[in-house]
Design a protein around this motif. Structure first.
Motif, PDB file in Angstrom:
ATOM      1  N   GLU A 102       0.816  -1.188   0.000  1.00  0.00           N
ATOM      2  CA  GLU A 102       0.000   0.000   0.000  1.00  0.00           C
ATOM      3  C   GLU A 102       0.871   1.268   0.000  1.00  0.00           C
ATOM      4  O   GLU A 102       1.991   1.222   0.506  1.00  0.00           O
ATOM      5  N   PRO A 103       0.359   2.365  -0.593  1.00  0.00           N
ATOM      6  CA  PRO A 103      -0.941   2.511  -1.244  1.00  0.00           C
ATOM      7  C   PRO A 103      -0.863   2.128  -2.726  1.00  0.00           C
ATOM      8  O   PRO A 103       0.128   2.384  -3.396  1.00  0.00           O
ATOM      9  N   VAL A 104      -1.921   1.509  -3.213  1.00  0.00           N
ATOM     10  CA  VAL A 104      -1.990   1.102  -4.618  1.00  0.00           C
ATOM     11  C   VAL A 104      -3.148   1.836  -5.271  1.00  0.00           C
ATOM     12  O   VAL A 104      -4.294   1.677  -4.870  1.00  0.00           O
ATOM     13  N   THR A 105      -2.824   2.633  -6.258  1.00  0.00           N
ATOM     14  CA  THR A 105      -3.828   3.338  -7.054  1.00  0.00           C
ATOM     15  C   THR A 105      -3.902   2.695  -8.434  1.00  0.00           C
ATOM     16  O   THR A 105      -2.969   2.012  -8.871  1.00  0.00           O
ATOM     17  N   VAL A 151      -6.527  11.633   0.043  1.00  0.00           N
ATOM     18  CA  VAL A 151      -6.830  10.485   0.902  1.00  0.00           C
ATOM     19  C   VAL A 151      -7.755   9.517   0.172  1.00  0.00           C
ATOM     20  O   VAL A 151      -7.556   8.294   0.225  1.00  0.00           O
ATOM     21  N   ARG A 152      -8.733  10.040  -0.529  1.00  0.00           N
ATOM     22  CA  ARG A 152      -9.670   9.180  -1.258  1.00  0.00           C
ATOM     23  C   ARG A 152      -8.950   8.346  -2.323  1.00  0.00           C
ATOM     24  O   ARG A 152      -9.339   7.210  -2.595  1.00  0.00           O
ATOM     25  N   GLN A 153      -7.896   8.912  -2.902  1.00  0.00           N
ATOM     26  CA  GLN A 153      -7.169   8.183  -3.939  1.00  0.00           C
ATOM     27  C   GLN A 153      -6.122   7.226  -3.368  1.00  0.00           C
ATOM     28  O   GLN A 153      -5.766   6.242  -4.026  1.00  0.00           O
ATOM     29  N   LEU A 154      -5.643   7.502  -2.172  1.00  0.00           N
ATOM     30  CA  LEU A 154      -4.565   6.703  -1.586  1.00  0.00           C
ATOM     31  C   LEU A 154      -5.067   5.566  -0.701  1.00  0.00           C
ATOM     32  O   LEU A 154      -4.259   4.793  -0.181  1.00  0.00           O
ATOM     33  N   ALA A 155      -6.370   5.454  -0.529  1.00  0.00           N
ATOM     34  CA  ALA A 155      -6.923   4.423   0.351  1.00  0.00           C
ATOM     35  C   ALA A 155      -8.245   3.928  -0.224  1.00  0.00           C
ATOM     36  O   ALA A 155      -8.829   4.541  -1.125  1.00  0.00           O
ATOM     37  N   VAL A 156      -8.688   2.800   0.282  1.00  0.00           N
ATOM     38  CA  VAL A 156     -10.045   2.321  -0.001  1.00  0.00           C
ATOM     39  C   VAL A 156     -10.879   2.742   1.202  1.00  0.00           C
ATOM     40  O   VAL A 156     -10.886   2.067   2.235  1.00  0.00           O
ATOM     41  N   ALA A 157     -11.529   3.872   1.082  1.00  0.00           N
ATOM     42  CA  ALA A 157     -12.188   4.451   2.249  1.00  0.00           C
ATOM     43  C   ALA A 157     -13.470   5.151   1.835  1.00  0.00           C
ATOM     44  O   ALA A 157     -13.622   5.610   0.702  1.00  0.00           O
ATOM     45  N   GLY A 158     -14.394   5.218   2.785  1.00  0.00           N
ATOM     46  CA  GLY A 158     -15.662   5.884   2.550  1.00  0.00           C
ATOM     47  C   GLY A 158     -16.820   4.988   2.900  1.00  0.00           C
ATOM     48  O   GLY A 158     -16.690   4.052   3.698  1.00  0.00           O
ATOM     49  N   THR A 159     -17.964   5.246   2.302  1.00  0.00           N
ATOM     50  CA  THR A 159     -19.133   4.406   2.503  1.00  0.00           C
ATOM     51  C   THR A 159     -18.897   3.059   1.808  1.00  0.00           C
ATOM     52  O   THR A 159     -17.986   2.935   0.968  1.00  0.00           O
ATOM     53  N   PRO A 160     -19.715   2.052   2.115  1.00  0.00           N
ATOM     54  CA  PRO A 160     -19.556   0.785   1.382  1.00  0.00           C
ATOM     55  C   PRO A 160     -19.602   0.963  -0.127  1.00  0.00           C
ATOM     56  O   PRO A 160     -18.812   0.347  -0.854  1.00  0.00           O
ATOM     57  N   HIS A 161     -20.482   1.812  -0.604  1.00  0.00           N
ATOM     58  CA  HIS A 161     -20.589   2.042  -2.049  1.00  0.00           C
ATOM     59  C   HIS A 161     -19.309   2.681  -2.590  1.00  0.00           C
ATOM     60  O   HIS A 161     -18.794   2.279  -3.660  1.00  0.00           O
TER      61      HIS A 161
END
Length: 320
Positions: free
Chosen positions: A185-188, A273-283
């Motif tokens: 990580e991180p993998v984009t 952060v949104r691009q460097l991780a798998v993060a947020g709501t389930p969708h």
């Protein structure tokens, strides 16, 4: 879980309490994760010992070891251990081999003059041994004089051997000798596509990608949860991960202005952060995984964050 696009796995944290190891593995299997990866980091726990424990405590989930440092593990004895796991748990074990963190290997006095040569020799010999070949290899670093694993010790299914690497020349070696590549990580998606140009595989080649992950109905909470784990992204060893990104120069500049990795992590813009991780709501997390699969990832492995690894695992299961 294996979808039509790829497999979703989870990483067991390297500092998980010993009493939670079996529970974590069994819960990951119950949730439906397709893979569970264990960590071999210097000063923590051995990867093969963890793999043996969780394989024995589960029935279905595939277990990966990430990663064995070539400079620190004799290839013949590693082959014996791996073959035993593969024989006892057919079709459920994957192995990744890498250089190891240079600073750790230097601390042990085993960092080679040519890490690329060592990695190439090591993976080549390891695969031959696991396949039951009689091996004569007099390399620069790996020397095996007429060894063959006994027929009674050979697995019915030879496990995949991946290279856990990140830089362009190491990725090229992976494409030449390994069955796949493990990207830390991180993998984009941009990093995956660039890595594949260096790997240049001319045969089936599996891509496994680690990513820091947090899933929450409140996306802001998920983004905040992954920030501490992104503190290392500005360090030199992680340059290959961020070079393909459009904000690479700005990220490097931000790190140079911050007094500490912690301050750097706090200062990362939310879009980064949104691009460097798998993060947020389930969708949102599922959408990010879809992008990774489309870029060429075969197995996306989610790395939990926070102090309660079991609770984090439960929240990540929402992507399934």
């Amino acid at each position: 879980m294996t979808t039509q696009d790829g497999t979703i796995g989870v990483l067991m944290p390297r500092d998980i309490p010993a009493g939670d190891i079996v529970a974590f593995a069994q819960r990951a299997e119950t949730h439906g994760f397709g893979e569970l990866w264990v960590v071999e980091d210097l000063g923590y726990r051995g990867g093969l010992a963890q793999a043996a424990t969780v394989l024995g405590a589960t029935t279905r989930i595939r277990v990966g070891v990430g990663l064995l440092p070539a400079a620190a593990r004799n290839v013949a004895f590693a082959a014996m251990e791996i073959a035993t796991l593969a024989q006892l748990h057919p079709g459920r074990i994957d192995i990744s081999v890498g250089h190891g963190m240079p600073s750790w290997m230097r601390d042990l006095g085993v960092w080679p003059a040519s890490p690329l040569t060592l990695l190439s020799e090591y993976i080549t010999v390891l695969k031959r041994l696991l396949s039951g070949e009689l091996v004569h290899h007099d390399g620069r670093y790996v020397r095996v004089d007429g060894l063959r694993l006994d027929a009674s010790a050979l697995p019915a299914q030879v496990p995949a051997v991946l290279a856990g690497v990140r830089g362009p020349r190491s990725l090229a070696v992976s494409g030449e000798v390994a069955d796949g590549t493990l990207l830390a990580e991180p993998v984009t998606p941009a990093y995956v596509r660039q890595a594949l140009t260096h790997i240049a595989p001319d045969r089936p080649h599996r891509m496994v990608a680690y990513n820091v992950a947090s899933v929450d109905e409140d996306p802001a909470a998920a983004y905040e949860a992954v920030r501490p784990a992104l503190a290392v992204v500005g360090e030199p060893d992680w340059r290959p991960h961020i070079t393909p990104l459009p904000f690479h120069d700005d990220l490097v500049s931000l790190r140079s202005r911050c007094d500490s990795p912690r301050e750097f992590a706090r200062s990362l813009p939310e879009e980064w952060v949104r691009q460097l991780a798998v993060a947020g709501t389930p969708h949102q997390a599922r959408s990010r995984l879809t992008d990774l699969f489309a870029a060429g990832v075969g197995s996306a492995v989610l790395t939990p964050v926070g102090t309660d690894c079991l609770a984090s695992l439960d929240s990540l299961a929402a992507v399934l």
